[in-house]
Design a protein around this motif. Structure first.
Motif, mmCIF file in Angstrom:
data_model
loop_
_atom_site.group_PDB
_atom_site.id
_atom_site.type_symbol
_atom_site.label_atom_id
_atom_site.label_comp_id
_atom_site.label_asym_id
_atom_site.label_seq_id
_atom_site.Cartn_x
_atom_site.Cartn_y
_atom_site.Cartn_z
ATOM 1 N N ARG A 1 14.461 23.120 5.781
ATOM 2 C CA ARG A 1 14.436 23.508 7.194
ATOM 3 C C ARG A 1 13.110 24.141 7.601
ATOM 4 N N HIS B 1 9.317 22.147 12.499
ATOM 5 C CA HIS B 1 10.075 22.891 11.493
ATOM 6 C C HIS B 1 9.230 23.383 10.329
ATOM 7 N N THR C 1 15.630 26.465 13.738
ATOM 8 C CA THR C 1 16.173 25.112 13.749
ATOM 9 C C THR C 1 17.104 24.853 14.923
ATOM 10 N N ASP D 1 15.502 31.716 11.998
ATOM 11 C CA ASP D 1 15.415 30.303 11.648
ATOM 12 C C ASP D 1 15.476 29.553 12.968
#
Length: 304
Positions: A161, A270, A47, A45
């Motif tokens: 996200r 994202h 982020t 991920d």
């Protein structure tokens, strides 16, 4: 009666694994004096990462992985990656390679890394590969997905996200017509952040759009390689077509430019995920890497 030899208090041991120190390092890895090449399949991920590549005082995917591998193997590890994703971009199918001790057990390494790594990055598999395998230069193509939520309420909370909330109309027929004009080998300079000495010619092999059952629109993008910000620039330009701000022939018209087009909006990071990387059969790895190096690396930086 013999007194048992006391065990070091900072070491745990399993009958099926080498001794593992509490800091994550392994004892007694056989074959440590010789090296072999391994492929790592990685998901993350993006982020909270400042992209893939190491940067001073920044949290990056490469930095976290190399540090964890160094702890486990008790020696520095350098990773070569298929695609250096930007800050905020995710991956479910990233590929890297590294030269590691030849005698290590890949399954044990995966389990050890699972204990050390933070929850937003996983090494899903470690696989021995031929020495000719190069995660970057042996790749035939990279596959990305870009997710766009068009519902009035935006993206579902559990997907916020990795999904862009798009508050505008999206004419998929216009977007698909504009996408068709971008397929093939072109100079994508208008859609790339230029790197000195590097080519911006790419072969775009797929650019399709589909609406999922949940109403989310996904763009599937594949090419032999991508230059910096290319995928997000393509998506941004096509979203402008979809909302009616640009004509369907506008993105293809930008291919005549030799410099980056300032009017192209770069879509937010994202919504983008690297989902797969394709490689040729083992017998063709070296030839593919040689060809790609000739195309992608400036002459003054080539090894041959």
């Amino acid at each position: 009666m013999r007194t048992p030899t006391p065990r070091s208090p900072d070491i745990t041991q399993s009958p099926i694994e080498p001794a593992a120190h509490l800091d994550g390092g392994l004892d007694g890895v056989p074959g440590a004096a010789s090296g072999a090449r391994f492929r790592l399949d990685v998901a993350y991920d993006g982020t909270d990462f400042s992209g893939w590549a190491r940067q001073p005082a920044r949290r990056t995917v490469c930095g976290v992985l190399e540090d964890a591998l160094g702890v486990v193997l008790r020696e520095p590890v350098a990773l070569t990656v298929a695609g250096r994703t930007d800050a905020g971009v995710h991956a479910t199918g990233q590929v890297a390679h590294a030269d590691l001790p030849a005698g290590l057990d890949p399954g044990r390494l995966v389990r050890r890394l699972a204990r050390l790594l933070p929850p937003d990055v996983r090494v899903r598999a470690v696989t021995p590969v031929p020495d000719a395998f190069d995660a970057r230069f042996s790749a035939l193509r990279r596959h990305y997905r870009y997710r766009v939520a068009t519902a009035p309420y935006g993206a579902e909370p559990l997907r916020a996200r990795d999904t862009l909330s798009w508050p505008h109309p999206l004419d998929l027929d216009a977007v698909r017509a504009a996408s068709a004009g971008l397929l093939g080998e072109h100079d994508f300079a208008a859609f790339c952040k230029r790197r000195e000495g590097a080519t911006t010619v790419r072969a775009l092999q797929e650019l399709t759009w589909a609406r999922d059952a949940d109403g989310v629109v996904q763009a599937a993008v594949a090419a032999d390689a991508f230059c910096h910000s290319m995928v997000r620039s393509l998506v941004g330009a096509l979203l402008d077509v979809g909302r009616g701000r640009r004509a369907a022939d506008w993105p293809a018209g930008l291919l005549r430019r030799s410099e980056r087009a300032s009017e192209v909006t770069v879509a937010p990071a994202h919504g983008l995920t690297l989902v797969a990387v394709d490689y040729p059969p083992a017998a063709e790895l070296a030839a593919r890497a040689h060809t790609t190096r000739r195309l992608r690396v400036p002459p003054d930086l080539r090894a041959d």
